[in-house]
Design a protein around this motif. Sequence first.
Motif, PDB file in Angstrom:
ATOM      1  N   ARG A  13       0.738  -1.071   0.057  1.00  0.00           N
ATOM      2  CA  ARG A  13       0.198   0.039  -0.043  1.00  0.00           C
ATOM      3  C   ARG A  13       0.768   1.186  -0.094  1.00  0.00           C
ATOM      4  NH1 ARG A  13      -3.179  -1.890   5.019  1.00  0.00           N
ATOM      5  NH2 ARG A  13      -2.111  -0.493   5.775  1.00  0.00           N
ATOM      6  N   ALA A  14       2.116   1.167  -0.015  1.00  0.00           N
ATOM      7  CA  ALA A  14       3.274   2.115  -0.051  1.00  0.00           C
ATOM      8  C   ALA A  14       4.262   2.011  -0.985  1.00  0.00           C
ATOM      9  CB  ALA A  14       3.491   2.469   1.439  1.00  0.00           C
ATOM     10  N   GLU A  41       0.887   6.052   4.461  1.00  0.00           N
ATOM     11  CA  GLU A  41       1.313   5.793   3.091  1.00  0.00           C
ATOM     12  C   GLU A  41       2.582   5.830   2.523  1.00  0.00           C
ATOM     13  OE1 GLU A  41      -1.931   6.167   0.236  1.00  0.00           O
ATOM     14  OE2 GLU A  41      -3.196   5.071   1.629  1.00  0.00           O
ATOM     15  N   ASP A  44       5.251   0.508   4.346  1.00  0.00           N
ATOM     16  CA  ASP A  44       4.514  -0.437   5.124  1.00  0.00           C
ATOM     17  C   ASP A  44       5.424  -1.424   5.579  1.00  0.00           C
ATOM     18  OD1 ASP A  44       4.730  -1.726   2.745  1.00  0.00           O
ATOM     19  OD2 ASP A  44       2.569  -2.169   2.395  1.00  0.00           O
TER      20      ASP A  44
END
Length: 172
Positions: A13-14, A41, A44
């Motif tokens: 997600r990052a 973000e 992660d």
Amino acid sequence: PPAAQPPAIPGRRAPCRLLGFADDPGIEALRPMLEDLRLLEVADCLLVGPGGLPLGQDPVAGLRAIARGCDVALFPLAMAVDEPRAMALRGCGLVLLRSRVAQEEPGETADGQWVLPHDPDVWLRAIAELSADVPRRQGLARRSQRAAAAQLVHGGQAALVDGILRQATERG
């Protein structure tokens, strides 16, 4: 018998994915900062081993599979440069962020590691900087992987990479 399945790896997600060992006592001091980075973000973090993401039936293959999806390995507890788990992750092409050992100067090393004081604010800045600078992160990863390979070859251990990985996962 059916082939061993690799562990399930959560989606990224990052822009930067961190990998650490859940049983590393130094991780506890970084947990609030790691959660903030996840929420923003920026990065992660996957923690593996006891108390974290299981490595699967074949822990060596599991560690390799997880490492392939990560960018930076975290070793917040001071340790020797040739610690087996650190060598294993450097060999997988991860940048290594680690706490400094006695008499060691903080900063970037020639072999692609970042040596940091055990201060969560300093770790936060280093991770944020690496997250934002992909070319630098990739350059450090290449240097780290080459240095780990050279260290293994120089030590006559090139054929023992799996053994080092197995040793690394047995602790985690």
